[in-house]
Design an enzyme around this catalytic site. Sequence first.
Site, short mmCIF file in Angstrom:
data_model
loop_
_atom_site.label_atom_id
_atom_site.label_comp_id
_atom_site.label_asym_id
_atom_site.label_seq_id
_atom_site.Cartn_x
_atom_site.Cartn_y
_atom_site.Cartn_z
CB ALA A 12 44.09 40.77 47.95
CB ALA A 35 37.86 53.87 40.16
CB THR A 36 40.15 50.00 36.36
OG1 THR A 36 40.27 48.92 37.68
CG2 THR A 36 40.79 50.78 35.84
CG HIS A 51 39.24 51.34 46.90
ND1 HIS A 51 40.95 51.60 46.49
CD2 HIS A 51 38.83 50.35 47.76
CE1 HIS A 51 41.23 50.69 46.90
NE2 HIS A 51 40.14 50.16 47.13
CD GLU A 63 33.40 55.65 38.16
OE1 GLU A 63 34.14 54.35 38.28
OE2 GLU A 63 33.71 56.19 38.93
#
Length: 193
Positions: A12, A35-36, A51, A63
């Site tokens: 992270a 993008a998830t 982001h 998406e």
Amino acid sequence: MAGKIVLVTGGARSGKSTFAERYAAKGSRKVAYIATAQIYDDEMKERVTIHQSRRPASWPTFEAPYKAELAMAQAVQSADVVLFDCLTLYTTNLLLAPDAPTNREERCQAVLDDIDKLLASAKQEHADVIFVSNEVGFGIVPDNALAREYRDVAGFVNQKVARNADEVYLVVSGLAVELKKIAVSLGEGELNG
């Protein structure tokens, strides 16, 4: 001829998404973004906003919290580079999906089967595909069963994508190291631990 598969992984806030975005943007290529993330709280909303602000407006966004292979099939047809951010959020979505199997082993296999579909879709066209993922197993052992299952499945997902990747980058403290160049090979097969 299929493009190359690239995996960018790290902890992270390691700088992995920034590295992947810069990697995708190098040269004068058309980039698409998958993008998830699903926004359930203010923290995730803030992460998504960060982001979005870093990406050029010219990058079309697909998406794909589920069935990402369908978004990938569209993206690889319309771009030279596809940036998929990220595999670990996608894994979370699959593990917690309303129709996910109730048995732990079946759930793991279902996620890995979905990753196979995603990889097959990524290899269908000439586009390079960059997958971003987290190394969630670097930290302490989680204190609950679901978190331990997630850590294990995410590790298996990363192994599968790394085996299929032409390049694998580990990003630590904003610095990227290309792992496939320095990896030791002990032969074919999965390392399940």
